[in-house]
Design an enzyme around this catalytic site. Structure first.
Site, PDB file in Angstrom:
ATOM      1  N   THR A  54       0.819  -1.212   0.000  1.00 12.71           N
ATOM      2  CA  THR A  54       0.000   0.000   0.000  1.00 12.71           C
ATOM      3  C   THR A  54       0.853   1.263   0.000  1.00 12.71           C
ATOM      4  OG1 THR A  54      -1.829  -1.094   1.114  1.00 12.71           O
ATOM      5  CG2 THR A  54      -1.728   1.278   1.355  1.00 12.71           C
ATOM      6  N   ASP A  94       0.247  -7.120   4.587  1.00 10.08           N
ATOM      7  CA  ASP A  94      -0.396  -8.438   4.706  1.00 10.08           C
ATOM      8  C   ASP A  94       0.591  -9.567   5.007  1.00 10.08           C
ATOM      9  OD1 ASP A  94      -2.833  -7.297   4.357  1.00 10.08           O
ATOM     10  OD2 ASP A  94      -3.149  -7.994   2.305  1.00 10.08           O
TER      11      ASP A  94
HETATM   12  N1  ASP Z   1      -2.712  -5.828   0.626  1.00 10.31           N
HETATM   13  C1  ASP Z   1      -1.675  -4.869   0.932  1.00 10.31           C
HETATM   14  C2  ASP Z   1      -0.327  -5.568   0.896  1.00 10.31           C
HETATM   15  O1  ASP Z   1      -0.021  -6.317   1.776  1.00 10.31           O
HETATM   16  C3  ASP Z   1      -1.906  -4.250   2.250  1.00 10.31           C
HETATM   17  C4  ASP Z   1      -0.864  -3.246   2.658  1.00 10.31           C
HETATM   18  O2  ASP Z   1       0.130  -3.028   2.076  1.00 10.31           O
HETATM   19  O3  ASP Z   1      -1.087  -2.622   3.710  1.00 10.31           O
HETATM   20  O4  ASP Z   1       0.420  -5.359   0.010  1.00 10.31           O
END
Ligand code: ASP
Length: 321
Positions: free
Chosen positions: A12, A87
């Site tokens: 993210t 994640d």
């Molecule tokens: N789904 C994303 C990831 O793990 C969540 C994040 O980065 O906070 O890349």
């Protein structure tokens, strides 16, 4: 002079929403170094490791990050900051830690809210991680996650909140805090001698149990060629008695089996009949490790085609270390 290496590993913190508002991994370098204030940016070299979301990463991606960390250490960097998706941050941070010795701190961080959104937390977390990397007291802490103002060792850190700014806990395991006045470390995590670099065995899987779980999943994984399994049981590492024969079959087939608990704290112990039966079968107890981290330990121990008995001794030695 370059003293810190900033590894852009997607997530993210390096993502932008598409036309429909859905977050997608950005292609190429996100230019994260430019997010830092000019005084902090000085001496930071950015390396690009991975573009995309961390749920899509595999062992090859994670080992690429571990290799970049090893390179930075060999070149005498003061510290490494890894900007990463939340994640699987706890998995990759722990995996990197299994191979990382020495004094150079490795700090993983990320964001719950993307850069384009109000209240985005990536810049503050990145600032904090860089501050920790340059703090003298952080030397020797190994690999940690810096998130929401807390510094958590890779061994204990878990994503406990899927959307809030204090994503990682348990807070009771924090070894320090960081804010706009700098970083304060109040303890040093216990460290174990690192493993020699090896590609982890990708066949190791986790079987998470629930009320009345049956043995079909254990048998299917063994039939499918898994060389290692981690059972995530209840409480102190208890499992429904009806799956014990399947675990015994797995052990008889030479599969390395580990046992963890779904509980966040307290660890496991052979306090009840099923846990005692598993211990008698030579199942490796996770102690304080989560199922996800025990899986990584077993995958590293089995890496390079190491025989299950040798891998068991190696994993147990790490847990006892
Ligand atoms: N789904 C994303 C990831 O793990 C969540 C994040 O980065 O906070 O890349």
């Amino acid at each position: 002079m370059s003293d810190l290496v900033l590894i852009d590993a997607g997530g993210t913190i390096a993502s932008l929403p598409d036309a429909a508002g859905v977050l997608v991994g950005r292609q190429g370098s996100a230019g994260l170094r430019d997010v830092l204030a000019p005084a902090l940016r000085e001496g930071v070299t950015e390396r690009h490791a991975y573009a995309g979301l961390s749920e899509d990463m595999d062992f090859t991606d994670a080992m690429h990050i571990a290799a970049l960390v090893g390179e930075a250490a060999a070149q005498g960097a003061r510290g490494v900051v890894v900007a990463h998706g939340t994640d699987t941050m706890e998995d990759v941070a722990f995996l990197v830690d299994l191979f990382h010795g020495g004094e150079m701190p490795v700090l993983f961080t990320g964001a719950q809210r993307a850069a384009a959104l109000p209240g985005c937390d990536g810049p503050a977390n990145l600032h904090d991680a860089v501050c920790v990397a340059r703090t003298e007291a952080a030397r020797g802490i190994g690999t940690a996650i810096v998130f929401g103002g807390r510094i958590l060792p890779a061994r204990s850190a878990r994503k406990l909140d899927s959307s809030g700014p204090e994503a990682f806990g348990p807070h009771g395991t924090a070894i320090g805090r960081v804010d706009d006045h700098g970083a304060r470390l109040f303890s040093t995590p216990r460290r174990v001698a690192p493993f020699d670099p090896v590609k982890p065995d990708p066949s190791v899987e986790i079987v998470a149990l629930g009320l009345g779980s049956k043995s079909a999943l254990v048998d299917a994984l063994v039939d499918g060629g898994a060389r290692g399994l981690v059972i995530e049981g209840f409480g102190r590492g208890n499992v429904p008695g009806q799956i014990l024969p399947a675990i015994e079959r797995a052990r008889a087939a030479g599969v390395l089996v580990g046992l963890a608990t779904h509980c966040i704290e307290g660890g496991i112990a052979p306090a009840y009949q099923s846990g005692a039966s598993l211990a008698a079968m030579g199942v490796i107890g996770a102690r304080d490790l989560s199922a996800r981290k025990l899986r990584l330990l077993l995958a590293v121990a089995l890496g390079g085609g190491r025989a299950a008995d040798d891998a068991a001794r190696l994993a147990q030695g790490w847990l006892d270390g």
